[in-house]
Design a protein around this motif. Structure first.
Motif, short mmCIF file in Angstrom:
data_model
loop_
_atom_site.label_atom_id
_atom_site.label_comp_id
_atom_site.label_asym_id
_atom_site.label_seq_id
_atom_site.Cartn_x
_atom_site.Cartn_y
_atom_site.Cartn_z
N ASP A 7 0.84 -1.20 0.00
CA ASP A 7 0.00 0.00 0.00
C ASP A 7 0.87 1.25 0.00
OD1 ASP A 7 -2.21 -1.70 0.35
OD2 ASP A 7 -2.05 -1.57 2.53
N PHE A 8 0.34 2.30 -0.57
CA PHE A 8 1.00 3.60 -0.47
C PHE A 8 -0.06 4.67 -0.24
CE2 PHE A 8 2.42 7.65 -2.17
CZ PHE A 8 3.55 7.84 -1.40
N SER A 9 0.20 5.50 0.73
CA SER A 9 -0.69 6.61 1.05
C SER A 9 0.15 7.88 1.13
CB SER A 9 -1.37 6.36 2.41
OG SER A 9 -1.91 7.55 2.92
N ASN A 10 -0.41 8.97 0.67
CA ASN A 10 0.34 10.23 0.74
C ASN A 10 0.46 10.73 2.17
OD1 ASN A 10 -2.31 11.03 1.00
ND2 ASN A 10 -2.18 12.71 -0.46
N THR A 11 -0.27 10.15 3.10
CA THR A 11 -0.15 10.56 4.50
C THR A 11 0.69 9.59 5.34
OG1 THR A 11 -2.25 9.49 5.03
CG2 THR A 11 -2.31 11.85 4.52
N SER A 12 0.55 8.28 5.09
CA SER A 12 1.28 7.32 5.92
C SER A 12 2.43 6.63 5.18
CB SER A 12 0.33 6.27 6.50
OG SER A 12 -0.34 5.59 5.47
N GLY A 42 1.75 -9.20 4.98
CA GLY A 42 1.37 -10.52 4.50
C GLY A 42 2.47 -11.53 4.75
N THR A 43 2.24 -12.74 4.26
CA THR A 43 3.16 -13.85 4.44
C THR A 43 3.34 -14.56 3.11
OG1 THR A 43 2.39 -14.18 6.71
CG2 THR A 43 3.53 -16.02 5.69
N LEU A 44 4.55 -14.97 2.84
CA LEU A 44 4.85 -15.76 1.65
C LEU A 44 4.97 -17.23 2.07
CD1 LEU A 44 5.58 -15.92 -1.36
CD2 LEU A 44 7.96 -15.48 -0.69
N VAL A 45 4.21 -18.10 1.43
CA VAL A 45 4.22 -19.52 1.76
C VAL A 45 4.66 -20.33 0.55
CG1 VAL A 45 2.82 -21.49 2.49
CG2 VAL A 45 2.31 -19.21 3.40
N PHE A 46 5.65 -21.19 0.77
CA PHE A 46 6.02 -22.17 -0.25
C PHE A 46 5.41 -23.48 0.20
CE2 PHE A 46 9.29 -18.98 -0.63
CZ PHE A 46 9.36 -18.81 -1.99
N GLU A 47 4.52 -24.03 -0.62
CA GLU A 47 3.86 -25.27 -0.29
C GLU A 47 4.32 -26.35 -1.26
OE1 GLU A 47 -0.54 -26.49 -1.14
OE2 GLU A 47 -0.49 -25.37 0.76
N VAL A 48 4.90 -27.41 -0.73
CA VAL A 48 5.38 -28.52 -1.52
C VAL A 48 4.39 -29.66 -1.33
CG1 VAL A 48 7.30 -30.08 -2.02
CG2 VAL A 48 7.76 -27.77 -1.14
N ASP A 49 3.75 -30.06 -2.40
CA ASP A 49 2.72 -31.10 -2.34
C ASP A 49 3.24 -32.34 -3.08
OD1 ASP A 49 0.45 -32.66 -2.32
OD2 ASP A 49 -0.83 -31.18 -3.32
N TYR A 50 3.48 -33.39 -2.32
CA TYR A 50 3.91 -34.66 -2.90
C TYR A 50 2.66 -35.51 -3.08
CZ TYR A 50 8.63 -33.37 -1.50
OH TYR A 50 9.82 -32.73 -1.37
#
Length: 123
Positions: A103-108, A114-122
Motif C-alpha cells: 500500500d501507499f498513502s500520501n499521509t502514511s 502478509g506472508t509468503l508460503v512455499f507449499e510442496v505437495d507430494y
C-alpha cells in the motif's frame, strides 16, 4: 551466514538470520534473490539431490516470479514459510502470497504486509 537445510526449520532459521541484518545488508540479499534465485538458494541452503534436480529443472517463469515475490518479502521483512504435505512421488511447489499487500498513502507512506508460503505437495 551458514547454510540451512531446505525444510521448514531451515527456512525459519534463514529468515531469522536475514532479519537481523541492517536494512542495507538486507536489501543486498533481496536483490541477490531477485537477480539469481537459484544461486542464492544454493548458497544459503543445503539441498538433497531431489531438491537440486527440481530447482535446476524449474520453469524459468516460475523462477522469475518466485524470485521477485521472495525478494519483496525479504526486503520488507515479511513472514516466509515452507510447508510440505503428502508422500507421493509427484511434486508440485506452489508459491502463495497469503495476504501479500503493498500500500501507499500520501499521509502514511509505504506499507507491505502478509506472508509468503512455499507449499510442496507430494502427490
Amino acid at each position: 551466514m551458514p547454510k540451512q537445510p531446505f525444510d521448514s526449520t531451515g527456512v525459519s532459521a534463514k529468515q531469522a538470520e536475514l532479519y537481523q541484518l541492517s536494512n542495507a545488508d538486507l536489501l543486498t540479499q533481496a536483490n541477490l534473490i531477485r537477480s539469481n534465485l537459484v544461486s542464492w538458494v544454493n548458497d544459503n541452503f543445503t539441498l538433497d539431490n531431489g531438491q537440486q534436480a527440481f530447482l535446476n529443472s524449474a520453469d524459468p517463469r516460475w523462477i522469475q516470479y518466485t524470485a521477485q515475490v521472495t525478494g519483496f518479502a525479504v526486503e520488507n521483512r515479511l513472514g516466509i514459510s515452507l510447508a510440505k504435505k503428502g508422500t507421493g512421488s509427484g511434486k508440485l511447489v506452489k508459491t502463495i502470497g497469503t495476504g501479500l499487500e503493498c500500500d501507499f498513502s500520501n499521509t502514511s507512506g509505504f506499507a507491505a504486509k502478509g506472508t509468503l508460503v512455499f507449499e510442496v505437495d507430494y502427490s
